[in-house]
Scaffold this motif. Sequence first.
Motif, PDB file in Angstrom:
ATOM      1  N   GLY A 199      10.111  19.889  49.554  1.00  0.00           N
ATOM      2  CA  GLY A 199      10.199  19.399  48.200  1.00  0.00           C
ATOM      3  C   GLY A 199      11.582  19.461  47.598  1.00  0.00           C
ATOM      4  N   ILE A 200      12.543  20.040  48.312  1.00  0.00           N
ATOM      5  CA  ILE A 200      13.894  20.182  47.780  1.00  0.00           C
ATOM      6  C   ILE A 200      14.907  19.457  48.655  1.00  0.00           C
ATOM      7  N   GLY A 201      14.933  19.782  49.929  1.00  0.00           N
ATOM      8  CA  GLY A 201      15.888  19.181  50.854  1.00  0.00           C
ATOM      9  C   GLY A 201      16.208  20.135  51.984  1.00  0.00           C
ATOM     10  N   THR A 202      17.313  19.908  52.644  1.00  0.00           N
ATOM     11  CA  THR A 202      17.734  20.729  53.776  1.00  0.00           C
ATOM     12  C   THR A 202      18.917  21.602  53.359  1.00  0.00           C
ATOM     13  N   SER A 203      18.722  22.920  53.433  1.00  0.00           N
ATOM     14  CA  SER A 203      19.816  23.838  53.162  1.00  0.00           C
ATOM     15  C   SER A 203      20.725  23.897  54.383  1.00  0.00           C
ATOM     16  N   ARG A 204      22.009  23.709  54.155  1.00  0.00           N
ATOM     17  CA  ARG A 204      23.006  23.807  55.220  1.00  0.00           C
ATOM     18  C   ARG A 204      23.882  25.023  54.934  1.00  0.00           C
ATOM     19  N   PHE A 205      23.927  25.946  55.870  1.00  0.00           N
ATOM     20  CA  PHE A 205      24.718  27.157  55.732  1.00  0.00           C
ATOM     21  C   PHE A 205      25.981  26.984  56.567  1.00  0.00           C
ATOM     22  N   LEU A 206      27.124  27.201  55.937  1.00  0.00           N
ATOM     23  CA  LEU A 206      28.397  26.939  56.585  1.00  0.00           C
ATOM     24  C   LEU A 206      29.291  28.170  56.585  1.00  0.00           C
ATOM     25  N   MET A 207      30.035  28.341  57.673  1.00  0.00           N
ATOM     26  CA  MET A 207      30.928  29.470  57.837  1.00  0.00           C
ATOM     27  C   MET A 207      32.294  28.982  58.274  1.00  0.00           C
ATOM     28  N   ARG A 208      33.320  29.656  57.790  1.00  0.00           N
ATOM     29  CA  ARG A 208      34.686  29.394  58.235  1.00  0.00           C
ATOM     30  C   ARG A 208      35.321  30.724  58.606  1.00  0.00           C
TER      31      ARG A 208
END
Length: 211
Positions: A199-208
């Motif tokens: 119901g919201i979307g796709t959470s994308r977790f990012l690291m640098r």
Amino acid sequence: MSPTVTAAARRATIEDVPGVARVLSRALADDPLLRWLFPDDAQRMARTRRFFALAAGFGYIPAGDTRVVSLAEGAFEDPVIRAAALWAPASSNPEGPLVSPRAWPHWAPLIGRERLGAFVRLCAEWRMAAPQEPHLYLAGLGVDPALEGTGLAKELLESGLARSDDEGLPAFTQTLSPESADFYERFGFRVVQQVEQPGIGTSRFLMRTPA
């Protein structure tokens, strides 16, 4: 092609809360998270502004490391905040004050009971996805839509990433926006996890990792 605006990022103070809330609400009102959180188009901008005022005023300015870029519209005008980034250093947790008893009377009527529980669970999932080791956390970044493409987002992001490199710490963020994920990837972030939020979307977790 938009002109490049040259301006240095500075650390925000508590007096900057209204300006931070204003620019982030203008920049992020159509973000998937805010569209889900505030589905009424007529009320979203005002509620988003209040949302960021609470986030900045209770947490990310007094207990974080929020950075802003201010510009004057004319030679005789006072500078106005045109871009802001909510950063959390490794040494503190700005979200602690946001969930304190002092803050809850503000969050509940803003978000509404029908979404409050789901929002709390979403934030808990995001927190659990964060790395266990010390890191810098970027909670949000936005530029006044009138100045998109002028280099302000780059200035803000690179300001935070310079601290990441100086301290030898990774930088972490998450987004529901694929466009934002693409932007962060241009600065060395990599998607390390994706989670579907019904119901919201796709959470994308990012690291640098630090340079």
